[in-house]
Design a protein around this motif. Structure first.
Motif, PDB file in Angstrom:
ATOM      1  N   HIS A 173       0.852  -1.194   0.000  1.00 41.94           N
ATOM      2  CA  HIS A 173       0.000   0.000   0.000  1.00 41.94           C
ATOM      3  C   HIS A 173       0.888   1.244   0.000  1.00 41.94           C
ATOM      4  CE1 HIS A 173      -3.535  -2.519   0.993  1.00 41.94           C
ATOM      5  NE2 HIS A 173      -2.704  -3.173   1.776  1.00 41.94           N
ATOM      6  N   THR A 243      -5.361   2.643   0.602  1.00 41.83           N
ATOM      7  CA  THR A 243      -6.135   1.405   0.466  1.00 41.83           C
ATOM      8  C   THR A 243      -5.962   0.511   1.687  1.00 41.83           C
ATOM      9  OG1 THR A 243      -4.257   0.514  -0.797  1.00 41.83           O
ATOM     10  CG2 THR A 243      -6.151   1.343  -2.060  1.00 41.83           C
ATOM     11  N   LEU A 259     -14.323   1.594   3.725  1.00 43.95           N
ATOM     12  CA  LEU A 259     -14.304   0.760   2.524  1.00 43.95           C
ATOM     13  C   LEU A 259     -15.082   1.413   1.386  1.00 43.95           C
ATOM     14  CD1 LEU A 259     -14.721  -2.735   4.206  1.00 43.95           C
ATOM     15  CD2 LEU A 259     -12.713  -1.923   2.970  1.00 43.95           C
ATOM     16  N   MET A 262     -12.880   4.110  -0.074  1.00 47.17           N
ATOM     17  CA  MET A 262     -11.816   3.532  -0.904  1.00 47.17           C
ATOM     18  C   MET A 262     -12.359   3.058  -2.248  1.00 47.17           C
ATOM     19  SD  MET A 262      -9.681   1.331   1.932  1.00 47.17           S
ATOM     20  CE  MET A 262      -8.684   2.125   3.207  1.00 47.17           C
ATOM     21  N   GLU A 263     -13.544   2.450  -2.233  1.00 48.99           N
ATOM     22  CA  GLU A 263     -14.143   1.974  -3.485  1.00 48.99           C
ATOM     23  C   GLU A 263     -14.531   3.149  -4.375  1.00 48.99           C
ATOM     24  OE1 GLU A 263     -15.825  -1.017  -6.172  1.00 48.99           O
ATOM     25  OE2 GLU A 263     -14.143  -0.815  -4.768  1.00 48.99           O
ATOM     26  N   PHE A 281      -7.658  -3.644  -4.287  1.00 50.09           N
ATOM     27  CA  PHE A 281      -7.830  -4.351  -3.013  1.00 50.09           C
ATOM     28  C   PHE A 281      -7.817  -3.359  -1.858  1.00 50.09           C
ATOM     29  CE2 PHE A 281      -6.166  -6.644   0.721  1.00 50.09           C
ATOM     30  CZ  PHE A 281      -7.203  -7.554   0.858  1.00 50.09           C
ATOM     31  N   LYS A 282      -8.792  -3.521  -0.979  1.00 52.45           N
ATOM     32  CA  LYS A 282      -8.974  -2.610   0.152  1.00 52.45           C
ATOM     33  C   LYS A 282      -8.903  -3.425   1.446  1.00 52.45           C
ATOM     34  CE  LYS A 282     -12.778  -2.017  -1.973  1.00 52.45           C
ATOM     35  NZ  LYS A 282     -12.385  -2.561  -3.305  1.00 52.45           N
ATOM     36  N   GLN A 283      -8.066  -2.995   2.380  1.00 53.96           N
ATOM     37  CA  GLN A 283      -7.853  -3.742   3.621  1.00 53.96           C
ATOM     38  C   GLN A 283      -8.137  -2.858   4.832  1.00 53.96           C
ATOM     39  OE1 GLN A 283      -6.497  -7.130   4.425  1.00 53.96           O
ATOM     40  NE2 GLN A 283      -7.405  -6.390   6.353  1.00 53.96           N
ATOM     41  N   ARG A 299     -21.454  -4.446   2.389  1.00 53.18           N
ATOM     42  CA  ARG A 299     -20.822  -5.074   1.224  1.00 53.18           C
ATOM     43  C   ARG A 299     -21.151  -4.368  -0.083  1.00 53.18           C
ATOM     44  NH1 ARG A 299     -22.041 -11.226   1.271  1.00 53.18           N
ATOM     45  NH2 ARG A 299     -24.134 -10.497   1.797  1.00 53.18           N
ATOM     46  N   SER A 304     -13.359  -6.915  -3.750  1.00 53.57           N
ATOM     47  CA  SER A 304     -11.913  -6.947  -3.528  1.00 53.57           C
ATOM     48  C   SER A 304     -11.590  -6.202  -2.229  1.00 53.57           C
ATOM     49  CB  SER A 304     -11.177  -6.297  -4.710  1.00 53.57           C
ATOM     50  OG  SER A 304      -9.785  -6.435  -4.557  1.00 53.57           O
ATOM     51  N   TRP A 305     -11.807  -6.868  -1.110  1.00 47.62           N
ATOM     52  CA  TRP A 305     -11.604  -6.231   0.194  1.00 47.62           C
ATOM     53  C   TRP A 305     -11.429  -7.292   1.276  1.00 47.62           C
ATOM     54  CZ3 TRP A 305     -15.263  -7.600   3.851  1.00 47.62           C
ATOM     55  CH2 TRP A 305     -16.466  -8.121   3.355  1.00 47.62           C
ATOM     56  N   SER A 306     -10.945  -6.845   2.418  1.00 42.53           N
ATOM     57  CA  SER A 306     -10.819  -7.717   3.578  1.00 42.53           C
ATOM     58  C   SER A 306     -10.930  -6.886   4.849  1.00 42.53           C
ATOM     59  CB  SER A 306      -9.473  -8.448   3.565  1.00 42.53           C
ATOM     60  OG  SER A 306      -9.309  -9.225   4.738  1.00 42.53           O
TER      61      SER A 306
END
Length: 376
Positions: A173, A243, A259, A262-263, A281-283, A299, A304-306
């Motif tokens: 990141h 991210t 999230l 970020m999206e 990808f977003k964490q 959601r 693409s996230w965690s």
């Protein structure tokens, strides 16, 4: 008991099967140190949020009741039945408290005799005690002129803040988002990111908290109570390309908001639509529990996230001893600057068990950090 033993007191926390929290001081005897061990007279140990989970558990602070004597106070509180399930592994066990601390080495084993008389910071639990015996490798000598109060908080908050930046680098990141950002840890993280040229988006809960961070140079500070919070957060995330987030709140919808920001930032310059959301990808790592409600995720930010947990000790184990020592050395170098901690009040062991003091440190209020000095 041997005449060579040291005798003192240790603060203990017990959750009973009947749903009662009991805090008390227990006498302890410390045997002579082994060849690689030291005994430290504890002179300062902070009350961190990570300590409160063990110290107070989910007790109802409105039910606090004091008993015992002035020298050996006892504090009790009721734990609501709905919260007892999470307490099952520790029921009826008297547990020592205090993750970190600092003090003076009063006895040292043969292999570490040079540490005798030195002031050191320590990490390893059971620090709310008159004396602490531990391996010398779990101690860090304090810089010349530093006090025990200076070194009391040189592990949990400084290493967690450094671990956040290290995680960012290792996971690819380029910027960070941090919540409850005006905290003692948050101010350290702000200073680290300014020094290391890391873009940081700080989320706070009031204009007063925002001012704390802006006064030390923070560029991106957004207020979660503002009507324009989501738009402000999305703009900051877009500009920094953050991210990765570390969330001290835990419950509610704040991780969800991050999230979404970020999206939205990833999609601002998207060339084509994807029903699965952006490929960015977003964490979000949850490392605290200032809000004990469930974490809510709708959601609506693609696939693409965690969201996962983050703890300091497993991280240090993962990066290995050499890298962990490197982080500790930086803390020691910048102990009274980047990693300086400021305390609202210093309490003795007995004072820490006074109901008014317990209610104060249980609030976990920004700008209010308490220190225990067991040598008082």
């Amino acid at each position: 008991m041997s005449d060579t033993q040291l005798h003192g007191l240790e603060l203990r926390s017990t959750v009973t099967s009947e749903g009662q929290l009991i805090l008390n001081l227990e006498p302890v005897a410390i045997d002579e140190p082994g060849p690689d061990e030291v005994i430290v007279q504890v002179e300062a140990s902070p009350i961190n949020p990570s300590d409160l989970g063990l110290l107070l558990g989910p007790a109802d602070m409105a039910t606090l009741a004091a008993s015992g004597t002035p020298d050996r106070p006892v504090l009790t509180a009721t734990i609501p039945p709905a919260r007892m399930g999470m307490m099952k592994p520790r029921l009826d066990a008297s547990m020592a408290v205090g993750n970190e601390g600092a003090g003076t080495v009063v006895r040292a084993g043969a292999n570490v005799a040079g540490m005798l008389g030195k002031k050191v910071g320590m990490f390893g639990g059971s620090m709310y005690a008159t004396y602490r015996k531990l391996l010398a490798r779990d101690c860090s000598p304090l810089p010349e002129g530093a006090t025990s109060a200076d070194g009391a908080s040189m592990f949990v908050n400084p290493l967690t803040a450094l671990a956040m930046v290290e995680t960012m680098k290792r996971e690819g990141h380029v910027a960070l988002v941090h919540t409850a950002a005006a905290s003692n840890l948050g101010q350290m993280l702000t200073k680290i990111c300014l020094a290391d040229d890391v873009p940081l988006v700080n989320i706070v809960r009031s204009a007063e908290q925002a001012k704390i961070l802006k006064d030390i140079g923070a560029k991106y500070v957004v207020d979660s109570t503002s009507d324009t919070f989501q738009a402000d957060l999305t703009d900051a995330v877009t500009e920094t390309k953050a991210t990765l987030a570390f969330d001290a709140i835990g419950g509610g919808r704040l991780a969800n908001s991050i999230l979404h920001a970020m999206e939205a930032a990833a999609n601002r310059n998207a060339k084509e639509y994807s029903r699965y959301g952006s490929s960015t990808f977003k964490q979000v790592y949850i490392y605290g529990g200032l809000d004990l409600r469930p974490t809510e995720l709708d959601r609506g930010f693609g696939l693409s996230w965690s969201v996962s947990g983050f703890l300091l000790t497993p991280f240090l184990q993962k990066i290995g001893l050499e890298a962990a020592l490197g982080l500790r050395q930086r803390v020691a170098r910048e102990l009274t600057t980047t990693f300086a901690s400021h305390y609202t009040s210093t309490l003795s062991l007995a004072e820490a068990l006074h109901p008014d003091h317990a209610r104060a440190y249980a609030r976990k209020a920004t700008g209010e950090k308490y220190l225990i000095n067991p040598s008082l």
